[in-house]
Design a protein around this motif. Sequence first.
Motif, mmCIF file in Angstrom:
data_model
loop_
_atom_site.group_PDB
_atom_site.id
_atom_site.type_symbol
_atom_site.label_atom_id
_atom_site.label_comp_id
_atom_site.label_asym_id
_atom_site.label_seq_id
_atom_site.Cartn_x
_atom_site.Cartn_y
_atom_site.Cartn_z
ATOM 1 N N ARG A 26 0.884 -1.185 -0.119
ATOM 2 C CA ARG A 26 -0.063 -0.048 0.155
ATOM 3 C C ARG A 26 0.846 1.198 -0.035
ATOM 4 O O ARG A 26 0.588 2.189 -0.684
ATOM 5 C CB ARG A 26 -0.770 -0.103 1.336
ATOM 6 C CG ARG A 26 -1.881 1.149 1.323
ATOM 7 C CD ARG A 26 -2.731 1.192 0.013
ATOM 8 N NE ARG A 26 -3.772 2.455 -0.125
ATOM 9 C CZ ARG A 26 -4.272 2.949 -1.226
ATOM 10 N NH1 ARG A 26 -3.690 2.733 -2.227
ATOM 11 N NH2 ARG A 26 -4.972 4.062 -1.000
ATOM 12 N N ALA A 27 2.003 1.562 0.861
ATOM 13 C CA ALA A 27 2.967 2.303 0.863
ATOM 14 C C ALA A 27 3.561 2.631 -0.446
ATOM 15 O O ALA A 27 3.757 3.773 -0.831
ATOM 16 C CB ALA A 27 3.923 2.357 2.082
ATOM 17 N N PHE A 28 3.811 1.409 -1.025
ATOM 18 C CA PHE A 28 4.661 1.487 -2.230
ATOM 19 C C PHE A 28 3.775 2.144 -3.544
ATOM 20 O O PHE A 28 4.211 2.781 -4.063
ATOM 21 C CB PHE A 28 5.007 0.028 -2.488
ATOM 22 C CG PHE A 28 5.786 -0.029 -4.137
ATOM 23 C CD1 PHE A 28 7.064 0.102 -4.279
ATOM 24 C CD2 PHE A 28 5.053 -0.585 -5.078
ATOM 25 C CE1 PHE A 28 7.714 0.248 -5.658
ATOM 26 C CE2 PHE A 28 5.582 -0.621 -6.324
ATOM 27 C CZ PHE A 28 6.781 -0.154 -6.630
ATOM 28 N N ALA A 29 2.403 1.711 -3.491
ATOM 29 C CA ALA A 29 1.607 2.233 -4.456
ATOM 30 C C ALA A 29 1.416 3.580 -4.166
ATOM 31 O O ALA A 29 1.275 4.367 -5.241
ATOM 32 C CB ALA A 29 0.294 1.610 -4.277
ATOM 33 N N LEU A 30 1.178 4.284 -3.035
ATOM 34 C CA LEU A 30 1.004 5.395 -2.742
ATOM 35 C C LEU A 30 2.353 6.488 -3.175
ATOM 36 O O LEU A 30 2.267 7.528 -3.717
ATOM 37 C CB LEU A 30 0.586 5.805 -1.369
ATOM 38 C CG LEU A 30 -0.707 5.350 -0.969
ATOM 39 C CD1 LEU A 30 -0.967 5.348 0.436
ATOM 40 C CD2 LEU A 30 -1.888 5.947 -1.673
ATOM 41 N N LEU A 31 3.514 5.814 -2.829
ATOM 42 C CA LEU A 31 4.677 6.688 -3.365
ATOM 43 C C LEU A 31 4.963 6.767 -4.700
ATOM 44 O O LEU A 31 5.452 7.525 -5.136
ATOM 45 C CB LEU A 31 5.923 5.559 -2.681
ATOM 46 C CG LEU A 31 6.552 6.219 -1.326
ATOM 47 C CD1 LEU A 31 7.585 5.357 -0.873
ATOM 48 C CD2 LEU A 31 6.873 7.683 -1.447
ATOM 49 N N LYS A 32 4.507 5.555 -5.445
ATOM 50 C CA LYS A 32 4.696 5.624 -6.749
ATOM 51 C C LYS A 32 4.013 6.606 -7.559
ATOM 52 O O LYS A 32 4.429 7.197 -8.674
ATOM 53 C CB LYS A 32 4.292 4.076 -7.478
ATOM 54 C CG LYS A 32 4.523 4.024 -8.781
ATOM 55 C CD LYS A 32 4.203 2.462 -9.150
ATOM 56 C CE LYS A 32 4.636 2.213 -10.573
ATOM 57 N NZ LYS A 32 4.314 0.869 -11.221
#
Length: 278
Positions: free
Chosen positions: A59-65
């Motif tokens: 989830r954090a990765f998707a938001l950062l991307k």
Amino acid sequence: MEPNFDIIKTSGEKVKFSLRNLRSSLAKSGADDQTIQEIITKVKYELYDGISTKELYNRAFALLKKKGSHLASKYKLKKAIYELGPTGYPFERFVAAILKYSGYDTHVSQIFKGHCVRHEIDVVAIKNDTTTFIECKFHSEEGRNCNVKVPLYIASRYHDLKTHWSATPQNSTLDIGWVVTNTRFTEDALQYGKCIGLYLLSWDYPNNDGLKDRIDRLGLYPITVSTQLTNREKQFLLSRDLVLYRDLLDDVFFLDHLGISEVRKTKINKEIKLLCKL
């Protein structure tokens, strides 16, 4: 207020969710304070008791991307190193590349005579007339650490090599042996390594000079951090011994061979420059 939730680590261990840890991991990606706070605010409302660290990371990765592909690339560094597998050969080349950029002359998979038997050494690094033998212990699965059996085994091999080295004329001195892993060493492994005189290098050891610190300091990220390349493309490049993402900057041969469009080439080059600060 700190959410009172348990999260499940890859090993199956339950630990309390920590906003501080999440904030720290996001900060290491290079995200600014506003971006970090926005992500934390969104993630907090999606938490539930028993959420896995993998789901939290995704989830954090998707938001950062969405904020910047280079931020997401840096955030996924640890996972990207696991993706160098399943064999340990790309990791060996990656370790050699890090040492090369640190001023060493490096070679991989070299055969040396020991006092009793011959040994294949993962990485040989030479600097200032000193030779270093480096053994790499790669794990492709999260949650697996190197126990004391690893330095015990490496120490016995190094002793055999050093005995022969000391008994024959050499052009350089032999440094202490190294053991490098992409995970962590257990306390017993660290204690034994220090006692026997091995240099141990893991994901976060030694403090402030572990594998992740060296990668960030030198800007030497593996090809697998890319958010612009497909898994198939990454595996193709690894099979051609291309392990550093920066080596793909302005590449003509491999990118054309993969049929990557000019639009994607521009995105890849932009991500490399921002990530590696080139």
